[in-house]
Design a protein around this motif. Structure first.
Motif, PDB file in Angstrom:
ATOM      1  N   MET A  34     -74.608  77.966 183.974  1.00 32.60           N
ATOM      2  CA  MET A  34     -73.834  78.363 182.772  1.00 32.60           C
ATOM      3  C   MET A  34     -73.496  77.089 182.053  1.00 32.60           C
ATOM      4  O   MET A  34     -73.166  76.175 182.355  1.00 32.60           O
ATOM      5  CB  MET A  34     -72.421  78.917 183.582  1.00 32.60           C
ATOM      6  CG  MET A  34     -72.556  80.019 184.579  1.00 32.60           C
ATOM      7  SD  MET A  34     -73.300  81.624 183.652  1.00 32.60           S
ATOM      8  CE  MET A  34     -71.910  81.760 182.527  1.00 32.60           C
ATOM      9  N   GLY A  35     -73.406  77.522 180.689  1.00 29.50           N
ATOM     10  CA  GLY A  35     -73.172  76.740 179.617  1.00 29.50           C
ATOM     11  C   GLY A  35     -71.967  77.052 178.633  1.00 29.50           C
ATOM     12  O   GLY A  35     -71.868  78.118 178.503  1.00 29.50           O
ATOM     13  N   PHE A  47     -74.711  72.280 171.852  1.00 26.80           N
ATOM     14  CA  PHE A  47     -74.192  72.111 173.256  1.00 26.80           C
ATOM     15  C   PHE A  47     -73.157  71.182 173.351  1.00 26.80           C
ATOM     16  O   PHE A  47     -72.983  70.495 172.997  1.00 26.80           O
ATOM     17  CB  PHE A  47     -75.586  71.456 173.905  1.00 26.80           C
ATOM     18  CG  PHE A  47     -75.487  71.080 175.450  1.00 26.80           C
ATOM     19  CD1 PHE A  47     -75.244  69.844 175.760  1.00 26.80           C
ATOM     20  CD2 PHE A  47     -75.360  71.971 176.407  1.00 26.80           C
ATOM     21  CE1 PHE A  47     -75.120  69.508 177.089  1.00 26.80           C
ATOM     22  CE2 PHE A  47     -75.394  71.558 177.676  1.00 26.80           C
ATOM     23  CZ  PHE A  47     -74.878  70.320 177.928  1.00 26.80           C
ATOM     24  N   VAL A  48     -72.297  71.648 174.655  1.00 22.46           N
ATOM     25  CA  VAL A  48     -71.296  71.050 175.012  1.00 22.46           C
ATOM     26  C   VAL A  48     -71.294  70.554 176.471  1.00 22.46           C
ATOM     27  O   VAL A  48     -71.068  69.653 176.837  1.00 22.46           O
ATOM     28  CB  VAL A  48     -70.010  71.913 174.746  1.00 22.46           C
ATOM     29  CG1 VAL A  48     -68.495  71.328 175.404  1.00 22.46           C
ATOM     30  CG2 VAL A  48     -69.783  72.181 173.478  1.00 22.46           C
ATOM     31  N   SER A  49     -71.916  71.586 177.246  1.00 22.79           N
ATOM     32  CA  SER A  49     -71.769  71.310 178.787  1.00 22.79           C
ATOM     33  C   SER A  49     -72.421  72.448 179.431  1.00 22.79           C
ATOM     34  O   SER A  49     -72.505  73.477 179.097  1.00 22.79           O
ATOM     35  CB  SER A  49     -70.345  71.058 179.215  1.00 22.79           C
ATOM     36  OG  SER A  49     -70.474  70.820 180.442  1.00 22.79           O
ATOM     37  N   VAL A  50     -73.127  71.879 180.610  1.00 19.42           N
ATOM     38  CA  VAL A  50     -73.735  73.006 181.371  1.00 19.42           C
ATOM     39  C   VAL A  50     -73.443  72.581 183.021  1.00 19.42           C
ATOM     40  O   VAL A  50     -73.261  71.311 183.457  1.00 19.42           O
ATOM     41  CB  VAL A  50     -75.217  72.982 181.118  1.00 19.42           C
ATOM     42  CG1 VAL A  50     -75.878  71.598 181.650  1.00 19.42           C
ATOM     43  CG2 VAL A  50     -76.109  73.999 182.003  1.00 19.42           C
ATOM     44  N   ILE A  51     -73.429  73.706 183.989  1.00 14.35           N
ATOM     45  CA  ILE A  51     -73.154  73.532 185.242  1.00 14.35           C
ATOM     46  C   ILE A  51     -74.164  74.219 185.935  1.00 14.35           C
ATOM     47  O   ILE A  51     -74.613  75.435 185.610  1.00 14.35           O
ATOM     48  CB  ILE A  51     -71.860  73.885 185.527  1.00 14.35           C
ATOM     49  CG1 ILE A  51     -71.531  73.483 186.936  1.00 14.35           C
ATOM     50  CG2 ILE A  51     -71.365  75.518 185.285  1.00 14.35           C
ATOM     51  CD1 ILE A  51     -70.061  73.614 187.628  1.00 14.35           C
ATOM     52  N   SER A  52     -74.808  73.511 187.152  1.00 13.89           N
ATOM     53  CA  SER A  52     -75.872  74.123 187.732  1.00 13.89           C
ATOM     54  C   SER A  52     -75.339  75.619 188.471  1.00 13.89           C
ATOM     55  O   SER A  52     -74.121  75.697 188.617  1.00 13.89           O
ATOM     56  CB  SER A  52     -76.601  73.554 188.735  1.00 13.89           C
ATOM     57  OG  SER A  52     -75.684  72.860 189.614  1.00 13.89           O
ATOM     58  N   GLY A  55     -73.114  74.620 191.376  1.00 14.83           N
ATOM     59  CA  GLY A  55     -71.994  73.576 190.482  1.00 14.83           C
ATOM     60  C   GLY A  55     -72.179  72.297 190.933  1.00 14.83           C
ATOM     61  O   GLY A  55     -71.194  71.451 190.668  1.00 14.83           O
ATOM     62  N   GLY A  56     -73.443  71.972 191.715  1.00 20.82           N
ATOM     63  CA  GLY A  56     -73.506  70.615 192.289  1.00 20.82           C
ATOM     64  C   GLY A  56     -73.956  69.647 190.935  1.00 20.82           C
ATOM     65  O   GLY A  56     -73.895  68.272 191.225  1.00 20.82           O
ATOM     66  N   ARG A  57     -74.360  69.997 189.793  1.00 17.72           N
ATOM     67  CA  ARG A  57     -74.703  69.169 188.670  1.00 17.72           C
ATOM     68  C   ARG A  57     -73.973  69.661 187.356  1.00 17.72           C
ATOM     69  O   ARG A  57     -74.107  71.089 187.359  1.00 17.72           O
ATOM     70  CB  ARG A  57     -76.355  69.089 188.702  1.00 17.72           C
ATOM     71  CG  ARG A  57     -77.171  68.537 189.787  1.00 17.72           C
ATOM     72  CD  ARG A  57     -78.519  68.726 189.661  1.00 17.72           C
ATOM     73  NE  ARG A  57     -79.160  70.221 189.670  1.00 17.72           N
ATOM     74  CZ  ARG A  57     -80.449  70.634 189.126  1.00 17.72           C
ATOM     75  NH1 ARG A  57     -81.151  69.921 188.457  1.00 17.72           N
ATOM     76  NH2 ARG A  57     -80.495  71.709 189.343  1.00 17.72           N
ATOM     77  N   THR A  58     -73.526  68.751 186.787  1.00 19.24           N
ATOM     78  CA  THR A  58     -72.961  68.939 185.500  1.00 19.24           C
ATOM     79  C   THR A  58     -73.424  68.132 184.510  1.00 19.24           C
ATOM     80  O   THR A  58     -74.003  66.798 184.607  1.00 19.24           O
ATOM     81  CB  THR A  58     -71.678  68.934 185.525  1.00 19.24           C
ATOM     82  OG1 THR A  58     -71.250  67.610 185.930  1.00 19.24           O
ATOM     83  CG2 THR A  58     -71.011  69.750 186.416  1.00 19.24           C
ATOM     84  N   TYR A  59     -73.617  68.307 183.299  1.00 25.35           N
ATOM     85  CA  TYR A  59     -74.207  67.580 181.876  1.00 25.35           C
ATOM     86  C   TYR A  59     -73.346  67.947 180.903  1.00 25.35           C
ATOM     87  O   TYR A  59     -72.796  68.898 180.645  1.00 25.35           O
ATOM     88  CB  TYR A  59     -75.523  67.947 181.478  1.00 25.35           C
ATOM     89  CG  TYR A  59     -76.512  67.444 182.764  1.00 25.35           C
ATOM     90  CD1 TYR A  59     -76.886  68.564 183.817  1.00 25.35           C
ATOM     91  CD2 TYR A  59     -77.149  66.419 183.095  1.00 25.35           C
ATOM     92  CE1 TYR A  59     -77.762  68.374 184.646  1.00 25.35           C
ATOM     93  CE2 TYR A  59     -77.894  66.206 183.766  1.00 25.35           C
ATOM     94  CZ  TYR A  59     -78.396  66.981 184.975  1.00 25.35           C
ATOM     95  OH  TYR A  59     -79.138  66.866 186.051  1.00 25.35           O
ATOM     96  N   TYR A  60     -73.089  66.897 180.102  1.00 24.84           N
ATOM     97  CA  TYR A  60     -72.124  67.042 178.851  1.00 24.84           C
ATOM     98  C   TYR A  60     -72.892  66.389 177.896  1.00 24.84           C
ATOM     99  O   TYR A  60     -73.985  65.363 177.661  1.00 24.84           O
ATOM    100  CB  TYR A  60     -71.005  66.162 179.485  1.00 24.84           C
ATOM    101  CG  TYR A  60     -70.091  66.661 180.353  1.00 24.84           C
ATOM    102  CD1 TYR A  60     -70.247  66.282 181.544  1.00 24.84           C
ATOM    103  CD2 TYR A  60     -69.187  67.732 180.210  1.00 24.84           C
ATOM    104  CE1 TYR A  60     -69.703  66.466 182.751  1.00 24.84           C
ATOM    105  CE2 TYR A  60     -68.481  68.274 181.215  1.00 24.84           C
ATOM    106  CZ  TYR A  60     -68.671  67.691 182.596  1.00 24.84           C
ATOM    107  OH  TYR A  60     -67.870  68.161 183.650  1.00 24.84           O
ATOM    108  N   THR A  69     -64.408  68.831 181.359  1.00 16.46           N
ATOM    109  CA  THR A  69     -64.986  69.078 182.450  1.00 16.46           C
ATOM    110  C   THR A  69     -64.995  70.348 182.651  1.00 16.46           C
ATOM    111  O   THR A  69     -64.473  71.510 182.638  1.00 16.46           O
ATOM    112  CB  THR A  69     -63.800  68.803 183.605  1.00 16.46           C
ATOM    113  OG1 THR A  69     -63.658  67.271 183.584  1.00 16.46           O
ATOM    114  CG2 THR A  69     -64.399  68.668 185.227  1.00 16.46           C
ATOM    115  N   ILE A  70     -66.401  70.582 183.087  1.00 17.57           N
ATOM    116  CA  ILE A  70     -66.788  72.216 183.561  1.00 17.57           C
ATOM    117  C   ILE A  70     -66.754  72.238 184.857  1.00 17.57           C
ATOM    118  O   ILE A  70     -67.114  71.231 185.795  1.00 17.57           O
ATOM    119  CB  ILE A  70     -68.355  72.224 183.057  1.00 17.57           C
ATOM    120  CG1 ILE A  70     -68.832  73.770 182.976  1.00 17.57           C
ATOM    121  CG2 ILE A  70     -69.359  71.233 183.542  1.00 17.57           C
ATOM    122  CD1 ILE A  70     -70.256  74.245 181.998  1.00 17.57           C
TER     123      ILE A  70
END
Length: 124
Positions: A34-35, A47-52, A55-60, A69-70
């Motif tokens: 989910m982004g 792009f702002v953020s994504v979560i796997s 939920g174990g991986r996040t990127y910003y 915080t996502i």
């Protein structure tokens, strides 16, 4: 099909906080990364953020790292974006999106499903 509905946008002063929520329905939510993206008039969606999926991986993006915080709750089919220390340049329409492909992506073309967006306005 996945239906996404964002909420939580609004008007806030610089330095304030908002929490965006994206509620999903349709196919199993845990199948999707989910982004969050945002867009201002005349500019491309960024792009702002994504979560796997788990939920174990996040990127910003660099512009929000350390302030946003996502997170996600797969039991409730919901993804969140906590936005702190907001700046006027964070003003935009914020969209959540679902990516069912392998790998985590930061480009709009990799996301199959989009919400309608929620407006965030940060006053100086």
């Amino acid at each position: 099909q996945v239906q996404l509905v964002e909420s939580g946008g609004g008007l806030v002063q610089s330095g304030g906080s908002l929490r965006l929520t994206c509620a999903a329905s349709g196919r199993p939510f845990s199948n999707y990364h989910m982004g969050w993206f945002r867009q201002t008039p005349g500019k491309e969606r960024e792009f702002v953020s994504v979560i796997s999926r788990s939920g174990g991986r996040t990127y910003y993006s660099d512009s929000v790292k350390g302030r946003f915080t996502i997170s996600r709750d797969n039991a409730k089919n919901t993804v969140f974006l906590q936005m702190n220390s907001l700046k006027p340049e964070d003003s935009a329409v914020y969209y959540c999106a679902a990516d069912g492909t392998i790998g985590i992506h930061t480009t709009t073309g990799d996301y199959s499903y989009w919400g309608q967006g929620t407006q965030v306005t940060v006053s100086s």
